[in-house]
Design an enzyme around this catalytic site. Structure first.
Site, PDB file in Angstrom:
ATOM      1  N   ALA A  75      -7.731   1.529   9.572  1.00  0.00           N
ATOM      2  CA  ALA A  75      -8.343   0.421  10.450  1.00  0.00           C
ATOM      3  C   ALA A  75      -7.431   0.568  11.580  1.00  0.00           C
ATOM      4  O   ALA A  75      -7.765  -0.329  12.642  1.00  0.00           O
ATOM      5  CB  ALA A  75      -8.008  -0.794   9.578  1.00  0.00           C
TER       6      ALA A  75
ATOM      7  N   GLY B  55       0.700  -1.070   0.143  1.00  0.00           N
ATOM      8  CA  GLY B  55      -0.075  -0.046   0.237  1.00  0.00           C
ATOM      9  C   GLY B  55       0.788   1.287   0.145  1.00  0.00           C
ATOM     10  O   GLY B  55       2.018   1.204  -0.590  1.00  0.00           O
TER      11      GLY B  55
ATOM     12  N   GLY C 222      -3.803   5.172   3.906  1.00  0.00           N
ATOM     13  CA  GLY C 222      -4.574   4.403   3.353  1.00  0.00           C
ATOM     14  C   GLY C 222      -5.592   3.639   4.140  1.00  0.00           C
ATOM     15  O   GLY C 222      -5.567   3.685   5.368  1.00  0.00           O
TER      16      GLY C 222
ATOM     17  N   CYS D 160       3.859   7.384  12.723  1.00  0.00           N
ATOM     18  CA  CYS D 160       4.366   8.402  11.979  1.00  0.00           C
ATOM     19  C   CYS D 160       4.396   9.611  12.927  1.00  0.00           C
ATOM     20  O   CYS D 160       5.361  10.238  13.118  1.00  0.00           O
ATOM     21  CB  CYS D 160       3.492   8.747  10.826  1.00  0.00           C
ATOM     22  SG  CYS D 160       1.882   8.960  10.911  1.00  0.00           S
TER      23      CYS D 160
ATOM     24  N   ASN E 141       3.964  12.130   6.632  1.00  0.00           N
ATOM     25  CA  ASN E 141       3.465  11.094   7.295  1.00  0.00           C
ATOM     26  C   ASN E 141       4.088   9.908   6.667  1.00  0.00           C
ATOM     27  O   ASN E 141       4.309   8.972   7.682  1.00  0.00           O
ATOM     28  CB  ASN E 141       2.002  11.004   7.445  1.00  0.00           C
ATOM     29  CG  ASN E 141       1.077  11.009   6.374  1.00  0.00           C
ATOM     30  OD1 ASN E 141       1.398  11.988   5.613  1.00  0.00           O
ATOM     31  ND2 ASN E 141       0.463  10.126   6.109  1.00  0.00           N
TER      32      ASN E 141
END
EC number: 1.2.1.10
Length: 295
Positions: free
Chosen positions: A171, A18, A166, A132, A275
């Site tokens: 999540a 990703g 992403g 991050c 980030n």
């Protein structure tokens, strides 16, 4: 005439294709000390897989199983998946003895923030790169707590562009907050911490910003604090080129505040996606140190 030989680059595998994994791939391939021998995910249609193939990097949709199958040809594994998946992946990699650098907030072992404890991490098989926001803010928070000696409360607020966050990162929001707070407490020796994450949908995307605020009844020498954070900025800038202080330490009563900004290199996402860079650059710094060449 003597011929100087250079050790071969450390052979790495990246699990997770990703945003973070793809940005990490580009930074690994740009490093003279590292190379990516396997870029593994689960979706054949992943843009990251397509990009890696275009660059001649071996790819697989077999995920962690592909890494296990190729373990004899791998020196180090990066995990850029999700916190839940990273727990399962570490359970598989640990018996193989391969170093494992975790870019998810799974937090299964040693925290690594290169500006603070890189040398202490070199012999650890598992490294957690925190988050991050943790990579960006915890070093500055530590500067404050070291000079103050004691703080009553410490808060970190991180804001990132929505497009750079992403599905896996979204999540992991609970894990993100928990792990950032754990790292803050560990590195800064403070019991009361709070982490706030803002995902900003503005277009064009905002540059990542991190504000650190502390409350303390101790008197802080503001000039000494500014000197300390300036030195820390220089240290982090050595491996994250877009890192900078944008609001130097200021005092308002018992509250001290500073803000840092992280601009990305624009390798995969626009430069606003600091980030991504703050954690992928930190992971690369940790891996390069493992190669023995950074020292």
């Amino acid at each position: 005439m003597s011929t100087q030989t250079h050790p071969a680059p450390l052979r790495t595998a990246i699990v997770g294709t990703g945003n973070i994994g793809t940005d990490l791939l580009l930074k690994v391939e740009a490093s003279p000390l590292l190379t990516c021998v396997l870029f593994a995910g689960r979706r054949a249609e992943s843009p990251g897989i397509e990009l890696a193939r275009g660059r001649g990097v071996a790819t697989s949709t077999g995920g962690i199983d592909a890494v296990v199958d190729a373990a004899d040809d791998i020196d180090l594994v990066f995990d850029a998946t999700s916190a839940r998946d990273a727990v399962r992946h570490w359970a598989v990699i640990k018996p193989l003895g391969l170093p494992f650098i975790d870019l998810t907030p799974a937090n299964q072992g040693k925290f690594c923030v290169p500006a603070l404890n890189l040398e202490d991490c070199l012999d650890e098989q598992y490294l957690s790169m925190v988050t991050c926001g943790g990579q960006a803010a915890v070093p500055m928070a530590r500067c404050i707590t070291q000079i103050a000696g004691h703080v009553d409360y410490l808060e970190i607020v991180s804001a990132s562009a929505s497009a750079s966050v992403g599905p896996a990162s979204r999540a992991n929001l609970d894990e993100y907050v928990h792990t950032t707070e754990q790292a803050t407490a560990e590195f800064c020796s403070t019991a009361r911490t709070k982490t706030v994450l803002i995902i900003n949908p503005a277009d064009p995307g905002i540059v990542m910003r991190n504000s650190i605020a502390v409350s303390t009844t101790e008197r802080i020498d503001i000039d000494a604090l500014r000197d300390s954070v300036t030195a820390m900025e220089k240290e982090i800038h050595s491996y994250v080129p877009g890192y900078r202080i944008v609001v130097p330490p200021v005092a308002t009563g018992d509250c001290y505040l500073l803000t840092v900004e992280v601009e990305g290199l624009g390798d995969y996402f626009p430069r606003s996606a600091g980030n991504l860079d703050i954690i992928t650059c930190a992971a690369v710094a940790a891996a390069e140190a493992r190669s023995g060449l950074r020292r």
